[in-house]
Design a protein around this motif. Structure first.
Motif, PDB file in Angstrom:
ATOM      1  N   SER A   1       1.005  -1.314  -0.120  1.00  0.00           N
ATOM      2  CA  SER A   1      -0.005   0.028   0.267  1.00  0.00           C
ATOM      3  C   SER A   1       1.013   1.224  -0.006  1.00  0.00           C
ATOM      4  CB  SER A   1      -0.977   0.192   1.086  1.00  0.00           C
ATOM      5  OG  SER A   1      -0.206   0.088   2.274  1.00  0.00           O
ATOM      6  N   PRO A   2       0.329   2.458  -0.513  1.00  0.00           N
ATOM      7  CA  PRO A   2       1.015   3.708  -0.508  1.00  0.00           C
ATOM      8  C   PRO A   2       1.546   4.000   1.051  1.00  0.00           C
ATOM      9  CG  PRO A   2      -1.000   3.985  -1.898  1.00  0.00           C
ATOM     10  CD  PRO A   2      -1.118   2.479  -1.281  1.00  0.00           C
ATOM     11  N   GLU A   3       0.905   3.569   1.973  1.00  0.00           N
ATOM     12  CA  GLU A   3       1.072   3.849   3.367  1.00  0.00           C
ATOM     13  C   GLU A   3       2.457   3.379   3.823  1.00  0.00           C
ATOM     14  OE1 GLU A   3      -0.711   2.763   7.902  1.00  0.00           O
ATOM     15  OE2 GLU A   3      -1.781   2.129   6.049  1.00  0.00           O
ATOM     16  N   ILE A   4       2.848   2.167   3.184  1.00  0.00           N
ATOM     17  CA  ILE A   4       4.065   1.486   3.321  1.00  0.00           C
ATOM     18  C   ILE A   4       5.180   2.463   3.114  1.00  0.00           C
ATOM     19  CG2 ILE A   4       5.617  -0.335   3.089  1.00  0.00           C
ATOM     20  CD1 ILE A   4       2.899  -0.925   4.767  1.00  0.00           C
ATOM     21  N   PHE A   5       5.116   2.832   1.797  1.00  0.00           N
ATOM     22  CA  PHE A   5       6.269   3.656   0.983  1.00  0.00           C
ATOM     23  C   PHE A   5       6.280   5.224   1.834  1.00  0.00           C
ATOM     24  CE2 PHE A   5       5.136   0.942  -2.054  1.00  0.00           C
ATOM     25  CZ  PHE A   5       5.967  -0.058  -2.216  1.00  0.00           C
ATOM     26  N   ARG A   6       4.989   5.459   2.154  1.00  0.00           N
ATOM     27  CA  ARG A   6       4.863   6.726   3.026  1.00  0.00           C
ATOM     28  C   ARG A   6       5.655   6.842   4.119  1.00  0.00           C
ATOM     29  NH1 ARG A   6      -0.392   7.069   2.932  1.00  0.00           N
ATOM     30  NH2 ARG A   6      -0.757   7.885   0.731  1.00  0.00           N
ATOM     31  N   GLU A   7       5.336   5.918   4.693  1.00  0.00           N
ATOM     32  CA  GLU A   7       6.075   5.764   6.168  1.00  0.00           C
ATOM     33  C   GLU A   7       7.815   5.471   5.894  1.00  0.00           C
ATOM     34  OE1 GLU A   7       7.133   5.329  10.026  1.00  0.00           O
ATOM     35  OE2 GLU A   7       5.239   6.050   9.285  1.00  0.00           O
ATOM     36  N   ASP A   8       8.019   4.591   4.923  1.00  0.00           N
ATOM     37  CA  ASP A   8       9.445   4.505   4.576  1.00  0.00           C
ATOM     38  C   ASP A   8      10.221   5.497   4.242  1.00  0.00           C
ATOM     39  OD1 ASP A   8      11.928   2.465   4.200  1.00  0.00           O
ATOM     40  OD2 ASP A   8      11.601   3.314   2.160  1.00  0.00           O
ATOM     41  N   LEU A   9       9.713   6.729   3.640  1.00  0.00           N
ATOM     42  CA  LEU A   9      10.360   7.696   3.267  1.00  0.00           C
ATOM     43  C   LEU A   9       9.957   8.971   4.166  1.00  0.00           C
ATOM     44  CD1 LEU A   9       9.939   7.402  -0.417  1.00  0.00           C
ATOM     45  CD2 LEU A   9      12.020   8.172   0.628  1.00  0.00           C
ATOM     46  N   ALA A  10       8.985   8.839   5.316  1.00  0.00           N
ATOM     47  CA  ALA A  10       9.055   9.954   6.208  1.00  0.00           C
ATOM     48  C   ALA A  10      10.108  10.514   6.811  1.00  0.00           C
ATOM     49  CB  ALA A  10       7.759   9.319   7.225  1.00  0.00           C
ATOM     50  N   GLY A  11      10.280  11.683   6.786  1.00  0.00           N
ATOM     51  CA  GLY A  11      11.441  12.428   7.257  1.00  0.00           C
ATOM     52  C   GLY A  11      12.511  12.612   6.377  1.00  0.00           C
ATOM     53  N   GLN A  12      12.516  11.946   5.215  1.00  0.00           N
ATOM     54  CA  GLN A  12      13.622  12.000   4.153  1.00  0.00           C
ATOM     55  C   GLN A  12      13.092  12.608   2.790  1.00  0.00           C
ATOM     56  OE1 GLN A  12      14.734   7.759   4.059  1.00  0.00           O
ATOM     57  NE2 GLN A  12      16.618   8.483   4.192  1.00  0.00           N
ATOM     58  N   THR A  13      13.992  13.475   2.073  1.00  0.00           N
ATOM     59  CA  THR A  13      13.520  14.030   1.048  1.00  0.00           C
ATOM     60  C   THR A  13      13.699  12.940  -0.137  1.00  0.00           C
ATOM     61  OG1 THR A  13      15.724  14.836   0.224  1.00  0.00           O
ATOM     62  CG2 THR A  13      14.434  16.301   2.036  1.00  0.00           C
ATOM     63  N   LEU A  14      12.804  13.196  -1.243  1.00  0.00           N
ATOM     64  CA  LEU A  14      12.846  12.190  -2.447  1.00  0.00           C
ATOM     65  C   LEU A  14      14.304  12.619  -3.008  1.00  0.00           C
ATOM     66  CD1 LEU A  14       9.292  12.864  -3.822  1.00  0.00           C
ATOM     67  CD2 LEU A  14      10.196  11.020  -2.250  1.00  0.00           C
ATOM     68  N   LYS A  15      14.782  13.640  -3.085  1.00  0.00           N
ATOM     69  CA  LYS A  15      16.137  14.061  -3.884  1.00  0.00           C
ATOM     70  C   LYS A  15      17.264  13.107  -3.184  1.00  0.00           C
ATOM     71  CE  LYS A  15      16.273  18.447  -6.035  1.00  0.00           C
ATOM     72  NZ  LYS A  15      16.924  19.768  -6.197  1.00  0.00           N
ATOM     73  N   SER A  16      17.135  12.912  -1.622  1.00  0.00           N
ATOM     74  CA  SER A  16      18.379  12.471  -1.131  1.00  0.00           C
ATOM     75  C   SER A  16      17.990  10.773  -1.194  1.00  0.00           C
ATOM     76  CB  SER A  16      18.339  12.790   0.301  1.00  0.00           C
ATOM     77  OG  SER A  16      17.251  12.320   1.203  1.00  0.00           O
ATOM     78  N   ARG A  17      16.885  10.247  -1.281  1.00  0.00           N
ATOM     79  CA  ARG A  17      16.836   8.890  -1.438  1.00  0.00           C
ATOM     80  C   ARG A  17      16.942   8.556  -3.004  1.00  0.00           C
ATOM     81  NH1 ARG A  17      13.804   6.070   2.495  1.00  0.00           N
ATOM     82  NH2 ARG A  17      13.431   4.236   1.022  1.00  0.00           N
ATOM     83  N   HIS A  18      16.658   9.429  -3.976  1.00  0.00           N
ATOM     84  CA  HIS A  18      16.534   9.080  -5.308  1.00  0.00           C
ATOM     85  C   HIS A  18      17.656   9.477  -6.240  1.00  0.00           C
ATOM     86  CE1 HIS A  18      12.042   8.289  -4.438  1.00  0.00           C
ATOM     87  NE2 HIS A  18      12.800   7.296  -3.990  1.00  0.00           N
ATOM     88  N   THR A  19      18.692  10.066  -5.540  1.00  0.00           N
ATOM     89  CA  THR A  19      20.097  10.659  -6.295  1.00  0.00           C
ATOM     90  C   THR A  19      20.423   9.510  -7.219  1.00  0.00           C
ATOM     91  OG1 THR A  19      22.051  11.446  -6.166  1.00  0.00           O
ATOM     92  CG2 THR A  19      21.595  10.486  -4.239  1.00  0.00           C
ATOM     93  N   PRO A  20      20.807   9.651  -8.475  1.00  0.00           N
ATOM     94  CA  PRO A  20      21.491   8.705  -9.117  1.00  0.00           C
ATOM     95  C   PRO A  20      23.099   8.723  -9.192  1.00  0.00           C
ATOM     96  CG  PRO A  20      20.930  10.547 -10.478  1.00  0.00           C
ATOM     97  CD  PRO A  20      20.403  10.900  -9.140  1.00  0.00           C
ATOM     98  N   LEU A  21      23.496   9.953  -8.572  1.00  0.00           N
ATOM     99  CA  LEU A  21      24.979  10.103  -8.399  1.00  0.00           C
ATOM    100  C   LEU A  21      25.791   9.158  -7.887  1.00  0.00           C
ATOM    101  CD1 LEU A  21      24.761  13.915  -7.555  1.00  0.00           C
ATOM    102  CD2 LEU A  21      24.536  12.910  -9.769  1.00  0.00           C
ATOM    103  N   LEU A  22      26.741   8.738  -8.581  1.00  0.00           N
ATOM    104  CA  LEU A  22      27.956   8.029  -8.142  1.00  0.00           C
ATOM    105  C   LEU A  22      28.906   8.997  -7.366  1.00  0.00           C
ATOM    106  CD1 LEU A  22      28.525   5.447 -11.101  1.00  0.00           C
ATOM    107  CD2 LEU A  22      27.061   5.372  -8.913  1.00  0.00           C
ATOM    108  N   ASP A  23      28.331   9.738  -6.155  1.00  0.00           N
ATOM    109  CA  ASP A  23      29.283  10.562  -5.587  1.00  0.00           C
ATOM    110  C   ASP A  23      30.138   9.892  -4.668  1.00  0.00           C
ATOM    111  OD1 ASP A  23      27.824   9.904  -3.237  1.00  0.00           O
ATOM    112  OD2 ASP A  23      26.506  11.591  -3.378  1.00  0.00           O
ATOM    113  N   PRO A  24      31.385  10.982  -4.231  1.00  0.00           N
ATOM    114  CA  PRO A  24      32.332  10.673  -3.088  1.00  0.00           C
ATOM    115  C   PRO A  24      31.795   9.672  -1.986  1.00  0.00           C
ATOM    116  CG  PRO A  24      32.762  12.734  -4.068  1.00  0.00           C
ATOM    117  CD  PRO A  24      31.387  12.352  -4.455  1.00  0.00           C
TER     118      PRO A  24
END
Length: 363
Positions: free
Chosen positions: A280-303
């Motif tokens: 359910s959307p509730e599961i993903f809503r809870e998992d991402l609570a308190g985090q920005t989408l940008k931080s979780r979904h960055t594709p960068l191979l950064d340092p």
């Protein structure tokens, strides 16, 4: 509501790309038969062929790659979803049954330790949390209380290494627990049945909590960033060498999906897409609570990501999860992500993190 990306390369577009294009000779290749096999180290509820929780899942569900390759009728995309998670993906790679996969850090390190030749293409599912679930009536109050308890851990997955580090921070090791190796579905059933006293996981644990069948004993959220799980899109080295143009298109589409998935105005639409996995959307809503989408979904191979893999490889050896040390030098190929960001005009959209986890100053 949902993203509908148009085919990226039209005939007019190809004409304007000229000699600078990274995809030469596509019209000549259009009818050349080629099957690209892409695997997810996860699967939906009741074995549904969907994997929520990452931009790559959006790319699959919304047909990004199919649209991108509409001008190549000879190219076929095959998607595979593995109940056996990362270890099962490794087996498929080893048997030459996959070309590209969406997979977490520990199984990738394990595969490299065995000599499997792979290439990291872009991040997918960075900074992901791990949860420890217990029955609602459990008297356990913290990680240290797990000593001597029956705990389910899906060995060989990135949750495995994450929990080992958490245990170590609390003065424990796997040997202090009565560890039972179980996949997500089996451990959930075992917890409800009272056969185990705790389970380590991610969406499966949140699913139990949402149903009132478990509570969170501990979450890596808000704890040491070193406890986070990392994931990438990874490919067989031989495939990348043989098909650089195809690899580039795939990376570009995954970056396109990451861009859409990183925009906060798309948060609820994103959860709705992921819900096709049966969660359910509730599961993903809870998992991402308190985090920005940008931080979780960055594709960068950064340092930061690369350093985390170096540390993961070192700790996997120290904790006895692999038998020989892993050198990550040359494992991360920045060419494709760099070209994708330039093509889509997204060079400044995500902020890279330094080794210390702090944003890198631009300019």
């Amino acid at each position: 509501m949902f993203p509908r990306p148009a085919p990226r390369l039209t005939r007019r577009g190809l004409a304007t790309l000229g000699a600078a294009t990274l995809l030469p000779g596509l019209r000549a290749q259009a009818d050349t038969p080629l099957t690209v096999r892409i695997g997810f180290a996860s699967i939906g509820v009741d074995n549904r062929p969907f994997a929520g929780g990452s931009p790559a899942g959006v790319a699959h569900a919304e047909g990004y790659l199919e649209r991108a390759f509409a001008d190549r009728p000879g190219l076929r995309l095959q998607w595979f979803f593995f109940k056996g998670a990362g270890p099962a993906v490794n087996e498929a790679f080893a048997n030459d049954q996959l070309d590209i996969a969406i997979q977490g850090d520990l199984p990738q390190v394990v595969a490299r330790a065995t000599g499997l030749k792979t290439t990291m293409l872009l991040a997918n599912g960075a900074h992901a949390p791990t949860y420890i679930g217990v029955p609602p009536t459990s008297t356990l109050t913290g990680v240290k209380d797990l000593k001597g308890r029956r705990v389910a851990i899906f060995r060989g997955t990135n949750n495995h290494l994450a929990i080992i580090k958490v245990l170590a921070a609390n003065g424990l090791s796997e040997r202090d627990l009565k560890v039972i190796n179980m996949d997500a579905a089996t451990s959930s059933a075992a917890l409800v049945a009272g056969e185990i006293e705790a389970t380590v996981g991610n969406y499966d644990v949140l699913q139990l909590v949402a149903k009132g069948l478990a509570r969170i004993l501990y979450s890596t959220k808000g704890d040491n960033p070193a406890f986070e799980r990392q994931g990438t899109v990874i490919a067989r080295e031989a495939f990348v060498t043989a098909q650089p143009e195809v690899t580039q298109r795939i990376v570009t589409e995954f970056v396109r999906a990451a861009h859409w998935s990183s925009q906060e105005e798309n948060r609820e639409a994103l959860f709705a897409i992921w819900a096709r996995s049966g969660r359910s959307p509730e599961i993903f809503r809870e998992d991402l609570a308190g985090q920005t989408l940008k931080s979780r979904h960055t594709p960068l191979l950064d340092p930061f990501l690369i350093e985390q893999y170096r540390v993961q490889a070192q700790q996997a050896y120290e904790f006895g999860l692999i038998r020989r040390r892993v050198d990550i030098t040359g494992w991360f190929d920045q060419r494709f992500i760099t070209a994708a960001l330039a093509e889509l005009g997204l060079q400044d959209f995500w902020t890279p993190l330094g080794i210390d986890g702090q944003p890198v100053a631009r300019g």
